[in-house]
Write a protein that holds these residues in place. Structure first.
Motif, PDB file in Angstrom:
ATOM      1  N   TYR A   3       0.831  -1.207   0.000  1.00  0.00           N
ATOM      2  CA  TYR A   3       0.000   0.000   0.000  1.00  0.00           C
ATOM      3  C   TYR A   3       0.867   1.259   0.000  1.00  0.00           C
ATOM      4  N   ASN A   4       1.895   1.264   0.844  1.00  0.00           N
ATOM      5  CA  ASN A   4       2.741   2.451   0.950  1.00  0.00           C
ATOM      6  C   ASN A   4       3.532   2.727  -0.325  1.00  0.00           C
ATOM      7  N   SER A   5       3.725   1.693  -1.150  1.00  0.00           N
ATOM      8  CA  SER A   5       4.485   1.875  -2.394  1.00  0.00           C
ATOM      9  C   SER A   5       3.588   1.808  -3.630  1.00  0.00           C
ATOM     10  N   ASP A   6       2.289   1.888  -3.438  1.00  0.00           N
ATOM     11  CA  ASP A   6       1.351   1.798  -4.560  1.00  0.00           C
ATOM     12  C   ASP A   6       1.475   3.049  -5.436  1.00  0.00           C
ATOM     13  N   PRO A   7       1.916   2.900  -6.691  1.00  0.00           N
ATOM     14  CA  PRO A   7       2.114   4.086  -7.538  1.00  0.00           C
ATOM     15  C   PRO A   7       0.814   4.779  -7.921  1.00  0.00           C
ATOM     16  N   ASP A 121     -19.354   3.140  -4.261  1.00  0.00           N
ATOM     17  CA  ASP A 121     -19.088   1.947  -3.463  1.00  0.00           C
ATOM     18  C   ASP A 121     -17.961   2.234  -2.481  1.00  0.00           C
ATOM     19  N   PHE A 122     -18.278   2.941  -1.388  1.00  0.00           N
ATOM     20  CA  PHE A 122     -17.289   3.135  -0.346  1.00  0.00           C
ATOM     21  C   PHE A 122     -17.080   1.813   0.379  1.00  0.00           C
ATOM     22  N   ILE A 123     -15.844   1.476   0.671  1.00  0.00           N
ATOM     23  CA  ILE A 123     -15.566   0.315   1.490  1.00  0.00           C
ATOM     24  C   ILE A 123     -15.671   0.733   2.955  1.00  0.00           C
ATOM     25  N   ARG A 124     -16.635   0.155   3.659  1.00  0.00           N
ATOM     26  CA  ARG A 124     -16.837   0.500   5.068  1.00  0.00           C
ATOM     27  C   ARG A 124     -16.003  -0.388   5.992  1.00  0.00           C
ATOM     28  N   ARG A 125     -15.872  -1.662   5.605  1.00  0.00           N
ATOM     29  CA  ARG A 125     -15.183  -2.591   6.492  1.00  0.00           C
ATOM     30  C   ARG A 125     -14.713  -3.803   5.695  1.00  0.00           C
ATOM     31  N   VAL A 126     -13.547  -4.319   6.056  1.00  0.00           N
ATOM     32  CA  VAL A 126     -13.027  -5.559   5.484  1.00  0.00           C
ATOM     33  C   VAL A 126     -12.619  -6.463   6.639  1.00  0.00           C
ATOM     34  N   GLU A 127     -13.116  -7.697   6.623  1.00  0.00           N
ATOM     35  CA  GLU A 127     -12.777  -8.654   7.673  1.00  0.00           C
ATOM     36  C   GLU A 127     -12.487 -10.017   7.060  1.00  0.00           C
ATOM     37  N   PHE A 128     -11.697 -10.808   7.768  1.00  0.00           N
ATOM     38  CA  PHE A 128     -11.395 -12.169   7.340  1.00  0.00           C
ATOM     39  C   PHE A 128     -11.754 -13.142   8.466  1.00  0.00           C
ATOM     40  N   PHE A 167     -11.240   3.323  -6.370  1.00  0.00           N
ATOM     41  CA  PHE A 167     -11.800   4.528  -5.762  1.00  0.00           C
ATOM     42  C   PHE A 167     -11.130   4.805  -4.423  1.00  0.00           C
ATOM     43  N   GLU A 168     -10.952   3.757  -3.607  1.00  0.00           N
ATOM     44  CA  GLU A 168     -10.335   3.931  -2.296  1.00  0.00           C
ATOM     45  C   GLU A 168      -8.886   4.375  -2.421  1.00  0.00           C
ATOM     46  N   VAL A 169      -8.153   3.797  -3.371  1.00  0.00           N
ATOM     47  CA  VAL A 169      -6.751   4.176  -3.560  1.00  0.00           C
ATOM     48  C   VAL A 169      -6.656   5.641  -3.978  1.00  0.00           C
ATOM     49  N   LEU A 170      -7.568   6.057  -4.846  1.00  0.00           N
ATOM     50  CA  LEU A 170      -7.549   7.433  -5.342  1.00  0.00           C
ATOM     51  C   LEU A 170      -7.802   8.428  -4.222  1.00  0.00           C
ATOM     52  N   PHE A 171      -8.693   8.069  -3.306  1.00  0.00           N
ATOM     53  CA  PHE A 171      -9.089   9.014  -2.270  1.00  0.00           C
ATOM     54  C   PHE A 171      -8.436   8.717  -0.918  1.00  0.00           C
ATOM     55  N   SER A 172      -7.324   7.975  -0.938  1.00  0.00           N
ATOM     56  CA  SER A 172      -6.591   7.789   0.312  1.00  0.00           C
ATOM     57  C   SER A 172      -6.133   9.167   0.808  1.00  0.00           C
ATOM     58  N   PRO A 173      -6.047   9.399   2.134  1.00  0.00           N
ATOM     59  CA  PRO A 173      -6.022   8.410   3.198  1.00  0.00           C
ATOM     60  C   PRO A 173      -7.373   8.157   3.863  1.00  0.00           C
ATOM     61  N   ARG A 174      -8.498   8.267   3.159  1.00  0.00           N
ATOM     62  CA  ARG A 174      -9.779   7.903   3.766  1.00  0.00           C
ATOM     63  C   ARG A 174      -9.689   6.447   4.217  1.00  0.00           C
ATOM     64  N   GLN A 175      -9.949   6.203   5.499  1.00  0.00           N
ATOM     65  CA  GLN A 175      -9.751   4.865   6.033  1.00  0.00           C
ATOM     66  C   GLN A 175     -11.053   4.289   6.569  1.00  0.00           C
ATOM     67  N   PRO A 180      -6.501   0.571   4.985  1.00  0.00           N
ATOM     68  CA  PRO A 180      -5.969  -0.148   3.816  1.00  0.00           C
ATOM     69  C   PRO A 180      -5.178  -1.420   4.136  1.00  0.00           C
ATOM     70  N   GLU A 181      -5.108  -1.825   5.431  1.00  0.00           N
ATOM     71  CA  GLU A 181      -4.212  -2.937   5.765  1.00  0.00           C
ATOM     72  C   GLU A 181      -4.548  -4.244   5.058  1.00  0.00           C
TER      73      GLU A 181
END
Length: 227
Positions: A3-7, A121-128, A167-175, A180-181
């Motif tokens: 994520y930190n190196s995503d161009p 489509d905002f990502i609100r939550r990601v879980e595994f 969309f999320e990558v473009l509008f980072s750092p919206r968390q 983004p982990e």
């Protein structure tokens, strides 16, 4: 690190500029320990076709080291999503995508991506979750929840999540929770899904479905007050 190196990231909205991936890989190569080799192998797998030059550099380094890697790591590239379900609610403008996948020699897992549909489509939550998709459905798919669950085409899942991630990558750092982990992991999982899909439409409830829901509400303790 992915994520930190995503161009694709930019320095807009106060977000830091992405670091150079070649520099990041060079730093990781300096660590010749077993943990460093594991990190390099995982990084190359997740990087995939995004940068062939870096992937080839990492694999050449690992070939020279010939590290003893866990069996699951050697077979990580065989991980595949084999089932997708969308959970929706007539009164809730959100969608829950549940993706079941198998990691060779390890077992079944389920990825849950909660999407907010108010704007795009905002990502609100990601879980595994460890275990098959039913482990999550048993928690949310109860009669009292009025949750509707539908099997969905894997190509449509890829198209929708790819758009949401971009969309999320473009509008980072919206968390959001888990973002983004877990972003690189989700993007890696959907990479091998079939192409040609489209964004999934909202579930359309029939007149009979809506009438049944109204009848249940009217018969409830809370609904009786509205006569």
């Amino acid at each position: 690190m992915l994520y930190n190196s995503d161009p694709r990231r930019t320095g807009r909205y106060g977000a830091p500029e992405p670091c150079d991936r070649a520099w990041a890989v060079a730093r990781m190569i300096q660590d010749s320990s077993a943990a460093g080799s594991t990190m390099l192998a995982a990084f190359a797998e997740f990087l995939g076709d995004d940068d062939d030059e870096l992937v080839n550099q990492i694999r050449a380094e690992l070939t020279a080291r010939r590290p003893l890697t866990p069996r699951w790591l050697a077979q990580l590239g065989q991980t595949r999503i084999h089932r997708g379900v969308r959970g929706s609610h007539v009164l809730d403008p959100n969608d829950l995508l549940l993706l079941q996948f198998r990691v060779p020699t390890v077992g079944e897992f389920t990825c849950a991506v909660d999407l907010d549909l108010h704007i795009g489509d905002f990502i609100r939550r990601v879980e595994f979750f460890r275990g098959p998709l039913e482990t999550v459905l048993n928690i949310i798919d109860e009669p009292a929840t009025d949750m509707r669950c539908d099997e969905v085409d894997l190509a449509d899942i890829r198209a929708r999540l790819k758009a949401a991630i971009e969309f999320e990558v473009l509008f980072s750092p919206r968390q959001a929770s888990g973002w983004p982990e877990y972003g690189a992991l989700v993007e890696w999982l959907i990479r091998d899904l079939p192409a040609g899909g489209s964004a999934l439409p909202r579930s359309e409830w029939s007149t009979q479905d809506a009438a049944a829901l109204i009848a249940r509400f009217s018969a409830s303790v809370g609904g009786a007050a509205f006569g």
